[in-house]
Write a protein that holds these residues in place. Structure first.
Motif, PDB file in Angstrom:
ATOM      1  N   ASP A 208      26.028  -4.240   4.947  1.00  0.00           N
ATOM      2  CA  ASP A 208      26.058  -4.295   6.406  1.00  0.00           C
ATOM      3  C   ASP A 208      25.079  -3.310   7.045  1.00  0.00           C
ATOM      4  N   LEU A 209      24.137  -2.818   6.273  1.00  0.00           N
ATOM      5  CA  LEU A 209      23.220  -1.783   6.735  1.00  0.00           C
ATOM      6  C   LEU A 209      21.780  -2.282   6.727  1.00  0.00           C
ATOM      7  N   SER A 210      21.009  -1.882   7.734  1.00  0.00           N
ATOM      8  CA  SER A 210      19.577  -2.164   7.794  1.00  0.00           C
ATOM      9  C   SER A 210      18.844  -0.820   7.827  1.00  0.00           C
ATOM     10  N   VAL A 211      17.928  -0.632   6.862  1.00  0.00           N
ATOM     11  CA  VAL A 211      17.226   0.641   6.740  1.00  0.00           C
ATOM     12  C   VAL A 211      15.728   0.397   6.927  1.00  0.00           C
ATOM     13  N   TYR A 212      15.168   1.045   7.929  1.00  0.00           N
ATOM     14  CA  TYR A 212      13.759   0.862   8.301  1.00  0.00           C
ATOM     15  C   TYR A 212      12.921   2.006   7.728  1.00  0.00           C
ATOM     16  N   PHE A 213      12.688   1.987   6.418  1.00  0.00           N
ATOM     17  CA  PHE A 213      11.914   3.067   5.796  1.00  0.00           C
ATOM     18  C   PHE A 213      10.507   3.214   6.372  1.00  0.00           C
ATOM     19  N   PRO A 214       9.753   2.128   6.580  1.00  0.00           N
ATOM     20  CA  PRO A 214       8.418   2.323   7.160  1.00  0.00           C
ATOM     21  C   PRO A 214       8.462   3.003   8.534  1.00  0.00           C
ATOM     22  N   THR A 215       9.454   2.684   9.334  1.00  0.00           N
ATOM     23  CA  THR A 215       9.588   3.311  10.652  1.00  0.00           C
ATOM     24  C   THR A 215       9.868   4.799  10.499  1.00  0.00           C
TER      25      THR A 215
ATOM     26  N   GLY B  57      11.738   2.136   0.007  1.00  0.00           N
ATOM     27  CA  GLY B  57      12.717   1.052   0.075  1.00  0.00           C
ATOM     28  C   GLY B  57      12.861   0.320  -1.243  1.00  0.00           C
ATOM     29  N   GLU B  58      11.747   0.066  -1.894  1.00  0.00           N
ATOM     30  CA  GLU B  58      11.785  -0.621  -3.186  1.00  0.00           C
ATOM     31  C   GLU B  58      12.477   0.245  -4.239  1.00  0.00           C
ATOM     32  N   SER B  59      12.244   1.547  -4.191  1.00  0.00           N
ATOM     33  CA  SER B  59      12.925   2.459  -5.119  1.00  0.00           C
ATOM     34  C   SER B  59      14.439   2.385  -4.907  1.00  0.00           C
ATOM     35  N   LEU B  60      14.853   2.378  -3.667  1.00  0.00           N
ATOM     36  CA  LEU B  60      16.280   2.298  -3.350  1.00  0.00           C
ATOM     37  C   LEU B  60      16.880   1.001  -3.890  1.00  0.00           C
ATOM     38  N   ILE B  61      16.238  -0.114  -3.619  1.00  0.00           N
ATOM     39  CA  ILE B  61      16.735  -1.418  -4.076  1.00  0.00           C
ATOM     40  C   ILE B  61      16.836  -1.452  -5.604  1.00  0.00           C
ATOM     41  N   ARG B  62      15.803  -0.989  -6.279  1.00  0.00           N
ATOM     42  CA  ARG B  62      15.813  -1.019  -7.749  1.00  0.00           C
ATOM     43  C   ARG B  62      16.887  -0.106  -8.326  1.00  0.00           C
ATOM     44  N   ASN B  63      17.057   1.073  -7.756  1.00  0.00           N
ATOM     45  CA  ASN B  63      18.023   2.017  -8.301  1.00  0.00           C
ATOM     46  C   ASN B  63      19.466   1.637  -7.992  1.00  0.00           C
ATOM     47  N   LEU B  64      19.688   0.992  -6.874  1.00  0.00           N
ATOM     48  CA  LEU B  64      21.032   0.525  -6.548  1.00  0.00           C
ATOM     49  C   LEU B  64      21.355  -0.804  -7.229  1.00  0.00           C
ATOM     50  N   GLY B  65      20.304  -1.567  -7.511  1.00  0.00           N
ATOM     51  CA  GLY B  65      20.517  -2.888  -8.098  1.00  0.00           C
ATOM     52  C   GLY B  65      21.017  -3.901  -7.083  1.00  0.00           C
ATOM     53  N   LYS B  66      20.788  -3.599  -5.809  1.00  0.00           N
ATOM     54  CA  LYS B  66      21.169  -4.541  -4.749  1.00  0.00           C
ATOM     55  C   LYS B  66      20.356  -4.235  -3.499  1.00  0.00           C
TER      56      LYS B  66
ATOM     57  N   ARG C 285      11.870  -6.181  16.078  1.00  0.00           N
ATOM     58  CA  ARG C 285      11.283  -4.840  16.007  1.00  0.00           C
ATOM     59  C   ARG C 285       9.893  -4.832  15.371  1.00  0.00           C
ATOM     60  N   LYS C 286       9.485  -5.991  14.835  1.00  0.00           N
ATOM     61  CA  LYS C 286       8.181  -6.116  14.162  1.00  0.00           C
ATOM     62  C   LYS C 286       8.054  -5.067  13.064  1.00  0.00           C
ATOM     63  N   ALA C 287       9.085  -5.018  12.187  1.00  0.00           N
ATOM     64  CA  ALA C 287       9.121  -3.997  11.147  1.00  0.00           C
ATOM     65  C   ALA C 287       9.788  -4.529   9.884  1.00  0.00           C
ATOM     66  N   TYR C 288       9.327  -4.019   8.731  1.00  0.00           N
ATOM     67  CA  TYR C 288       9.969  -4.334   7.462  1.00  0.00           C
ATOM     68  C   TYR C 288      11.248  -3.511   7.355  1.00  0.00           C
ATOM     69  N   VAL C 289      12.264  -4.121   6.756  1.00  0.00           N
ATOM     70  CA  VAL C 289      13.580  -3.504   6.709  1.00  0.00           C
ATOM     71  C   VAL C 289      14.272  -3.851   5.387  1.00  0.00           C
ATOM     72  N   VAL C 290      14.996  -2.881   4.840  1.00  0.00           N
ATOM     73  CA  VAL C 290      15.836  -3.126   3.676  1.00  0.00           C
ATOM     74  C   VAL C 290      17.213  -3.508   4.202  1.00  0.00           C
ATOM     75  N   ARG C 291      17.692  -4.670   3.765  1.00  0.00           N
ATOM     76  CA  ARG C 291      19.039  -5.130   4.125  1.00  0.00           C
ATOM     77  C   ARG C 291      19.952  -4.823   2.944  1.00  0.00           C
TER      78      ARG C 291
ATOM     79  N   ASN D 209      14.033  14.073   7.058  1.00  0.00           N
ATOM     80  CA  ASN D 209      14.730  12.904   7.591  1.00  0.00           C
ATOM     81  C   ASN D 209      14.657  11.714   6.645  1.00  0.00           C
ATOM     82  N   VAL D 210      13.505  11.484   6.042  1.00  0.00           N
ATOM     83  CA  VAL D 210      13.326  10.345   5.145  1.00  0.00           C
ATOM     84  C   VAL D 210      14.087  10.564   3.847  1.00  0.00           C
ATOM     85  N   ILE D 211      13.966  11.750   3.281  1.00  0.00           N
ATOM     86  CA  ILE D 211      14.646  12.046   2.024  1.00  0.00           C
ATOM     87  C   ILE D 211      16.160  12.031   2.226  1.00  0.00           C
ATOM     88  N   ASP D 212      16.631  12.643   3.307  1.00  0.00           N
ATOM     89  CA  ASP D 212      18.063  12.625   3.603  1.00  0.00           C
ATOM     90  C   ASP D 212      18.570  11.200   3.806  1.00  0.00           C
TER      91      ASP D 212
END
Length: 137
Positions: free
Chosen positions: A98-105, A71-80, A89-95, A118-121
């Motif tokens: 309009d999208l929520s991505v639950y990488f740890p899940t 998730g951190e890689s995604l945020i840094r590479n997108l710059g947002k 859901r008791k889970a960390y999520v990248v916002r 699934n994760v790489i895709d």
């Protein structure tokens, strides 16, 4: 959990991912290309886990560590985007917009099933939806 607590936890998890990789001779640098390195790490972890008596908490911890890195890689590479904690859901999520991505899940599912594609895709799909320059890994 407030934003400062989430940020501190994600930093701690990323530090742990970096250290675990480095202890195994692997350098992580938060680039898009490093996601393929994490893919290899996850497959290896899945295979090793088959011979171990891991607890549910072990799986959850590993999922948080490697999910935080993705998730951190995604945020840094997108710059947002930003990290949040979904109380329901008791889970960390990248916002991201309009999208929520639950990488740890998603990583948890990999560690339990071995289906790392699934994760790489997911990473590639989300990145390409939010970037003017698409990637292929």
């Amino acid at each position: 959990m407030d934003q400062q607590e989430v940020k501190a936890k994600i930093q701690q998890l990323n530090d742990e991912a970096y250290k675990r990789a480095k202890d195994n001779g692997v350098e992580l640098d938060f680039t898009n290309e490093s996601v393929t390195t994490v893919e290899a790490i996850l497959l290896e972890m899945f295979e090793e886990a088959q011979g171990l008596d891991l607890t549910e908490q072990d799986y959850e911890r590993m999922a948080e560590v490697w999910g935080a890195y993705l998730g951190e890689s995604l945020i840094r590479n997108l710059g947002k985007g930003y990290w949040d904690f979904d109380q329901e859901r008791k889970a960390y999520v990248v916002r991201l917009d309009d999208l929520s991505v639950y990488f740890p899940t998603e990583v948890y599912q990999v560690l339990k099933s071995g289906l790392v594609e699934n994760v790489i895709d997911l990473y590639i799909d989300v990145y390409n939806q939010h970037s003017p320059v698409p990637i292929q890994l």
